[in-house]
Design an enzyme around this catalytic site. Structure first.
Site, mmCIF file in Angstrom:
data_model
loop_
_atom_site.group_PDB
_atom_site.id
_atom_site.type_symbol
_atom_site.label_atom_id
_atom_site.label_comp_id
_atom_site.label_asym_id
_atom_site.label_seq_id
_atom_site.Cartn_x
_atom_site.Cartn_y
_atom_site.Cartn_z
ATOM 1 N N HIS A 1 26.991 14.122 81.805
ATOM 2 C CA HIS A 1 27.706 13.533 83.151
ATOM 3 C C HIS A 1 26.929 13.368 84.387
ATOM 4 C CE1 HIS A 1 30.027 14.402 86.255
ATOM 5 N NE2 HIS A 1 31.221 13.662 85.380
ATOM 6 N N ASP B 1 26.992 22.749 78.982
ATOM 7 C CA ASP B 1 28.469 21.455 80.442
ATOM 8 C C ASP B 1 29.348 21.662 79.446
ATOM 9 O OD1 ASP B 1 30.500 20.164 81.454
ATOM 10 O OD2 ASP B 1 28.648 18.532 82.055
ATOM 11 N N GLN C 1 34.600 19.817 79.130
ATOM 12 C CA GLN C 1 35.700 18.234 78.575
ATOM 13 C C GLN C 1 36.089 19.170 77.215
ATOM 14 O OE1 GLN C 1 36.839 15.111 78.542
ATOM 15 N NE2 GLN C 1 35.778 15.550 80.374
ATOM 16 N N LYS D 1 40.732 20.121 84.461
ATOM 17 C CA LYS D 1 40.267 19.586 83.131
ATOM 18 C C LYS D 1 40.840 20.212 81.839
ATOM 19 C CE LYS D 1 36.016 17.534 84.358
ATOM 20 N NZ LYS D 1 36.413 15.896 84.471
ATOM 21 N N CYS E 1 30.579 8.304 85.420
ATOM 22 C CA CYS E 1 29.724 9.479 85.486
ATOM 23 C C CYS E 1 28.794 9.185 84.754
ATOM 24 C CB CYS E 1 30.384 10.773 86.438
ATOM 25 S SG CYS E 1 30.618 10.634 87.500
HETATM 26 C C1 LIG Z 1 30.991 16.325 81.090
HETATM 27 C C2 LIG Z 1 31.134 16.744 81.936
HETATM 28 N N1 LIG Z 1 30.583 16.860 82.757
HETATM 29 C C3 LIG Z 1 30.891 17.980 84.054
HETATM 30 C C4 LIG Z 1 32.109 17.311 84.475
HETATM 31 C C5 LIG Z 1 32.520 17.444 86.240
HETATM 32 O O1 LIG Z 1 33.607 18.489 86.585
HETATM 33 P P1 LIG Z 1 33.818 18.506 87.809
HETATM 34 O O2 LIG Z 1 33.821 17.321 88.454
HETATM 35 O O3 LIG Z 1 35.078 19.135 87.541
HETATM 36 O O4 LIG Z 1 32.391 19.634 88.760
HETATM 37 C C6 LIG Z 1 32.607 16.050 84.142
HETATM 38 C C7 LIG Z 1 34.052 16.235 84.866
HETATM 39 O O5 LIG Z 1 34.069 14.985 86.035
HETATM 40 C C8 LIG Z 1 32.609 16.306 82.421
HETATM 41 O O6 LIG Z 1 33.327 15.107 82.515
#
Ligand SMILES: Cc1ncc(COP(=O)(O)O)c(C=O)c1O
Ligand SMILES: Cc1ncc(COP(=O)(O)O)c(C=O)c1O
Lengths: 411, 143, 411, 143
Positions: free
Chosen positions: A122, A202, A205, A228, A368
């Site tokens: 991401h 990370d 998910q 999430k 993203c």
């Molecule tokens: C795999 C992954 N990493 C990072 C993020 C970023 O999370 P957040 O927007 O809650 O900071 C997301 C979600 O948008 C994600 O799906």
């Protein structure tokens, strides 16, 4: 050990119609709905215990402090951290990763060092490392994603070649938000440890879906967001091993994270306070506590099994549609409850707009993950992502909606 | 379903299925690319501006949703024969239509995009090709 | 134009007993209580519109985006910003100030430049500038606080001497959380502008109390927290002039703030997205919107008058206690609704613990202002800080409690 | 009010009003300062350790709340005559008392601090002087 369909009534937002149709919420990869217990925990804090934390000696302040620190302890048990001080509250995954990049990064990287990520990260687990590489002179490399559309995965041979002792940091996703691939986090961390690399996972998910034990996984850092995993927006966690956190310079500075301050300089508290400058998001930490409880009450193995089953079912059903490309791991491989797909002749944005009229909430775009999309020769996909309250019947509604869209644009 | 047939009017579906002026025209002396990175959509407009300052050839390439494809296709049919100033005036009318949902009587096919105003996130799809064309008109001669 | 005493019923947390006594909440400088309308706005978002923002095309996502952006527009009108894109949502004042220090700072400061602050800054408007000075080689100087205990103020002559063209940034509080002094922000900004210095105003204490018009004040940046103005925890604002924000490098990086991303690098969106990496705190932004509405419905001039009156009344009543030192501006001078005091023979922590038993919530300590405390020859003070729901009768309860404490320790 | 008289027992009030061993003792060969920056409290303990390793003189300076002043004062009376190991054992008992609220029968004045356990934020006030004393005992000889 399977989830009760009755749990839908725990989620007030599910009980509504969109465009005259019952809401079928399949955008859980973006954010999940919240159970009543989480919504109420936040409200109750404001109704009874609201106060600032840490520095207060009166009753409300002590209650607020207790509530906030209990949330930290609960987060530690949720991922089996060795100690509550290994839990830093942040706004979410993105901030957690930025914290590592901005605090651990410049203090530990030199020109010539390598930061390793994967091609399926991401933007939030990719751009911070690009910036850190720019700032320190380190080089950012990527473990390639290989295979055909429905058989994608990290390239194990390339990984072994890339993971040299020059690699100081290895950042990877536990569960790809675009492909649904679940990585073998423990194995990846073991490989990284063998070359002395610090690991950042990370878990945005996976946190609300899979059982996670940081001591079994053996990671150094793990990042996730509350929103999430049935929790509130605005709160997340950076887990870090205590020895690492306490050697790191501060991130943001200000009230609450300092020890002694003079007009000339300041000294820092240890973790976690060191990394939590200013008034923290007390109410949402307490809401997150309720989310941890809710998920553990359902049971994370049961959640994972439920999500996996819906993911496989959706893949199978969608694969019968004409002109569809489904992206993800091989059937039967470890996967999360999401499926990403693209039609030859209908753009993802049109798909999402149409599905919305059938009450089906989907996400369309690059998720993203622009560079991966480009590599796969796509500009966007449509993603359906499932959670505890989704049902097999909702997958039928999804597929029916997709058929109607294909017909409309073919017509 | 009323909203959706408002959005995907037959003019739009028709232009989406059978885009006009798709591809690089045989002669062209201006080119510009519009990008919508957060959608992944992109659009390159090629045109030929005569010495008198009129567009006498125009074409486009790129990918995007039905709204952006149809609006770019329609745009090419409307901009052909116009000066840069006239094209810009037309774009202002178009922008007015997609943001207000109101189309004046005399405006013909552009009015098909009035339904976009109910989908604010799609406005940038509808204007992508227009932005590329106006940008091309501002470029120095090339090719 | 005065506040109705009935408004107490808007705040559920006020309706409770502490130690058997009705709660007298006088710790508003730390955080204020929240009206029902704010608590409900947050809950309602989760019950109906909860979804991720910006990248979504389905109904809930569009509603969430509209709600989040409406909160931004409302914040802009609340402080009369020229444009909603001048409003960046942050976790709070501390993060807002860190954002300026980390983004604007290194891009604009060189060795030899001067950062000017004042001696009465909160650690959150002091330590970030110390760190920025360390990082850039700039020098941090302070406008002195002078005068006797109850006649304290910034030294105007020293200010004029310090404000040379070498000063690139002038950061000051609008309302001191320790002394209750309200600064003349417009005059200070005019002086700073005359030497070409960029201004940062810490409005943490003033935002919920005083009318604020950033265009009249003429500041470049202004920082505040929602939780100190009847809003939720975890949300705050950095106001910045658009021209400045759009020249600044990003702060945190990741999803939502990027334009195009490749494996090699990324480009940034303009403000405000540039500074809001990751999923924002949507629910609390929407709660903050309700807080803006609530305060404007009461009327900020009426709130300011109410607070001022309580502050003066408390000073007068407390000054009759034996051995008390009251710190603050001269009676009649611009001040906020808070009073800071110290007893010769009873430590602030003992005062707060005792007062709590009378139901009175106070704050005791250095109020994140250690260097000022040291300068005043104190290690801590007791602070009573007032808000819209406090009454003159509550000041009587406070004074009575203080008398009892003095007697206990004298006895 | 029961909580409060639990916290501010007469032993504590007495030590707070009339601190024992306040000030630097005439002879001292060890010194250490304990700081509680987040309270603004501080405490410097001076002591004299004999060649046999016993504390035969002790005193303190500094400022703080009634709890920290009284506990430091009481500490000095208890540590006098003890070895470093004995002082540490005593501190462990004391810590047990202030965190659990339970005091064993035979412990006398230290038990007065049992009420602190109901006020977790005050535990560090009660231990400030002890930490300084133990630190001083670890220092190399000085002065
Ligand atoms: C795999 C992954 N990493 C990072 C993020 C970023 O999370 P957040 O927007 O809650 O900071 C997301 C979600 O948008 C994600 O799906
Ligand atoms: C004057 C002042 N500045 C800054 C802050 C920091 O605000 P926050 O803790 O909400 O970031 C506070 C409150 O603690 C304050 O009173």
């Amino acid at each position: 050990m399977s989830l009760s369909p009755n749990l839908r009534i725990d989620f007030p937002a599910l009980d509504q119609h969109v465009g005259g149709k019952p809401l079928v919420y399949l955008d859980n990869g973006a954010t999940t709905q919240k159970p009543r217990s989480v919504i109420d925990a936040v409200a109750r804090f404001y109704e009874r215990d609201n106060s600032n934390v840490h520095r207060g000696l009166h009753a409300l302040s002590m209650r607020a402090t207790d509530g906030y620190e209990a949330a930290r302890t609960r987060a530690a048990t949720f991922i089996n951290a060795a100690h509550p001080s290994e839990i830093v509250f942040t706004r979410g995954t993105t901030e957690s990763i930025n914290l590592v990049a901005q605090s651990w990064g410049p203090a530990n990287l030199r020109p010539g060092d390598i930061i390793l990520a994967t091609e399926m990260e991401h933007h939030s687990n990719l751009v911070p490392w690009q910036q850190l590489a720019l700032r320190t002179g380190a080089t950012l490399k990527y473990v390639p994603v290989t295979g055909n559309d429905a058989e994608l995965g990290l390239d194990p041979d390339a990984l072994d070649k890339l993971l040299t002792p020059q690699v100081k940091l290895f950042a990877f996703t536990h569960l790809s938000n675009t492909l649904g691939i679940l990585t073998d986090a423990a194995a990846l961390c073991a490989k990284a440890r063998a070359v002395g690399a610090v690991t950042v996972i990370d878990a945005a998910q996976s946190i609300g879906h899979e059982p996670i034990d940081v001591q079994v996984i053996g990671c150094d850092f793990l990042a996730f967001s509350g929103h999430k995993m049935a929790g509130p927006t605005g709160i997340g966690v950076l887990y870090g091993r205590r020895q690492l956190l306490n050697t790191m310079p501060p991130y943001q500075t200000g009230g609450g994270m300092v020890n002694a301050v003079t007009y000339e300089g300041a000294t820092w508290k240890p973790s976690p306070e060191r990394f939590e400058a200013g008034t923290p998001n007390v109410a949402d930490a307490i809401g997150l506590h309720a989310a941890f409880d809710y998920l553990d009450q359902l049971g994370r193995p049961a959640i994972a099994a439920h999500d996996f089953a819906l993911g496989e079912r959706a893949c199978a059903a969608l694969s019968e549609l004409p002109g569809i490309r489904i992206l993800g791991p091989k059937p039967g491989q470890p996967r999360g409850g999401l499926v990403s797909f693209a039609f030859a002749d209908v753009h993802a944005h049109d798909v999402v707009t149409f599905a919305d009229q059938d009450g089906v909430a989907l996400r369309g775009g690059h998720h993203c993950n622009q560079p991966l999309m480009r590599k796969l020769g796509l500009s966007s996909t449509t993603r359906a992502s499932f959670y505890v309250y989704n049902t097999p019947e909702e997958i039928d509604v999804l597929v029916k909606s997709m058929r109607r869209i294909l017909k409309f644009f073919a017509g | 379903m009323s909203d959706l047939t408002d959005l995907y009017q037959s003019v739009i579906l028709d232009h989406n299925k059978r885009p006009r002026n798709r591809g690089k025209p045989p002669i062209a002396n201006r080119v510009a690319t519009g990008d919508n990175p957060s959608c992944g959509d992109n659009c390159t407009v090629y045109l030929h501006l005569t010495d008198e300052g009129r567009v006498d050839a125009i074409g486009f390439e790129g990918s995007g949703c039905a709204i952006s494809q149809a609006s770019t296709s329609l745009m090419t049919t409307q901009v052909k024969g116009k000066t840069a100033a006239e094209a810009e005036a037309l774009f202002n009318e178009f922008k007015q239509i997609v943001t207000s949902g109101q189309a004046p009587e005399e405006i013909s096919d552009l009015a098909a995009f009035a339904g976009v105003h109910a989908f604010p996130a799609r406005i940038k799809c509808a204007t992508l090709g227009w932005h590329a064309a106006l940008e091309a008109l501002k470029q120095p001669p090339s090719v």
